[in-house]
Design a protein around this motif. Sequence first.
Motif, short mmCIF file in Angstrom:
data_model
loop_
_atom_site.label_atom_id
_atom_site.label_comp_id
_atom_site.label_asym_id
_atom_site.label_seq_id
_atom_site.Cartn_x
_atom_site.Cartn_y
_atom_site.Cartn_z
N ASP A 233 48.29 41.27 36.99
CA ASP A 233 46.83 41.14 37.47
C ASP A 233 45.82 41.16 36.11
OD1 ASP A 233 45.17 40.87 39.77
OD2 ASP A 233 44.74 43.07 39.63
N HIS A 235 43.31 39.79 35.14
CA HIS A 235 41.89 39.42 35.22
C HIS A 235 40.81 40.05 34.48
CE1 HIS A 235 40.59 42.19 38.21
NE2 HIS A 235 41.88 42.04 38.85
N SER A 238 40.35 43.65 34.88
CA SER A 238 41.29 44.82 34.61
C SER A 238 41.37 45.00 32.77
CB SER A 238 42.62 44.17 34.74
OG SER A 238 43.13 43.98 35.81
N ASP A 250 45.03 49.16 34.76
CA ASP A 250 45.45 48.63 35.96
C ASP A 250 46.53 47.83 36.16
OD1 ASP A 250 43.09 49.91 37.07
OD2 ASP A 250 42.31 48.12 38.09
N GLU A 252 49.28 48.03 37.80
CA GLU A 252 49.99 48.30 39.15
C GLU A 252 50.85 47.02 39.77
OE1 GLU A 252 46.85 49.46 41.96
OE2 GLU A 252 45.90 48.00 40.73
MG MG Z 1 43.54 46.06 39.77
#
Ligand code: MG
Length: 418
Positions: A233, A235, A238, A250, A252
């Motif tokens: 993720d 982006h 993050s 982040d 996850e």
């Molecule tokens: Mg996130």
Amino acid sequence: MEYRQLSPETVPGFLKDIPSVQQIFSDLDDLEVEEVGDGNLNFVYKVRQQKNPEQTVVIKQAVPFLRIVGESWPLSRTRMNFEIQALEHHTKYCPQHVPKIYYSSTDMSLVVMQNLNQHAVLRGEMIQGKVFPNLAEHISSFLANTLFPTTDWCMTGGEKKAMVGRFINPELCKITEDFVLTNPYEDHETNAYHEEVTQVDKDYLQQDSQLKVAVAEMKYAFMNHSEALLHGDLHIGSIMANEEETYVIDPEFAFFGPIGFDVGAFIGNLFLAYYAHEVRQKMLGREPFEYRNWILQTAEETWNQFQEKFEANWVAHEQDAPSSYWNYPEGQIGFALQRQRFLRHIFEDTIGFAACKMMRRIYGLAKVADIAEIPDLKARLEVERNVMRMAKVMVQQRSSFRSIEELTALAQEISPLR
Ligand code: MG
Ligand code: SR1
């Protein structure tokens, strides 16, 4: 330990019993807690000692639902188990770009980590038009150094498969499969359109068979190509940064997927910012040229440096443990050709996934503030149309771009730097 959702009131009592946290705070009875989570999934608490505010940590806790929707959308807390494992991997291979982890608990679905209080979320900073001179260098290192070690070019088949098993992350992958790679391309109930969006705009994305075939190919690659352990993720929300340092947070959504998905996430978000800043720089009272030029340069440098670093890691690995496979007179030529072809494949995936990451932020549920918070809806719509134009060419013609510079040239063709 039994799971309970923390609150600003219960955080100090929870932290008191953790030995590694006791070493950070000189007075655990003097803590101030603030919930600052602005993401879509979790709760984040900033904790600091009132008399010595430099004594500080951040707690990130997963709750058993999707925060952006609420308790009506259950989401298992096991996402934190993947985040903890991924943070360990990132710390091992790229500690300079990962926050320090002081404590983690899968029971409580939380991690206690370094408060990056000298840094800010990159998206917010870029919205304000701030320049990050080291961003491309840092993110290309993060990508090359975290991705290469978990490929089959580096690990044995047995090691890799065992690790793939530890990162089977079906729930968060399904969020990506749905919200990035399916729903925006049909008139789905989870989409959100502002009032200026016309039926023609929607059809541009949702009724173009060539586009839909191309996106379906990207989705298939996402679901089937377990190339390396991804952040999942990446982006610009993050990433936390200041002018000198860059941290990736982040993870996850971590799982074994196609390398181009991570590289494309970052580059796609740069293009979103590029289009947003045609309007935003004017809102800031500036001429757009300089800032937008920096964004495109960052995209170019990120890809070019990533490619070099990934390849250098591969060569170094082969030198450390030469394989008999390339041990013949022209073997080094064959090895170089293989690297070149693999990086070409990653480049095409990077372009395709970057396009999907761009398109999902326009009609999909989770938007990006760069564009969604442009107050003038007509101006916002023009930005969104530019994003769509570029993304459509990218995903459909991803195999025809010979260099990242050809891609940034396309960005300028659609919306000149000015
Ligand atoms: Mg996130
Ligand atoms: C419901 S979609 C939520 C989004 O937030 C995360 O940051 C991911 O990008 C995900 O797609």
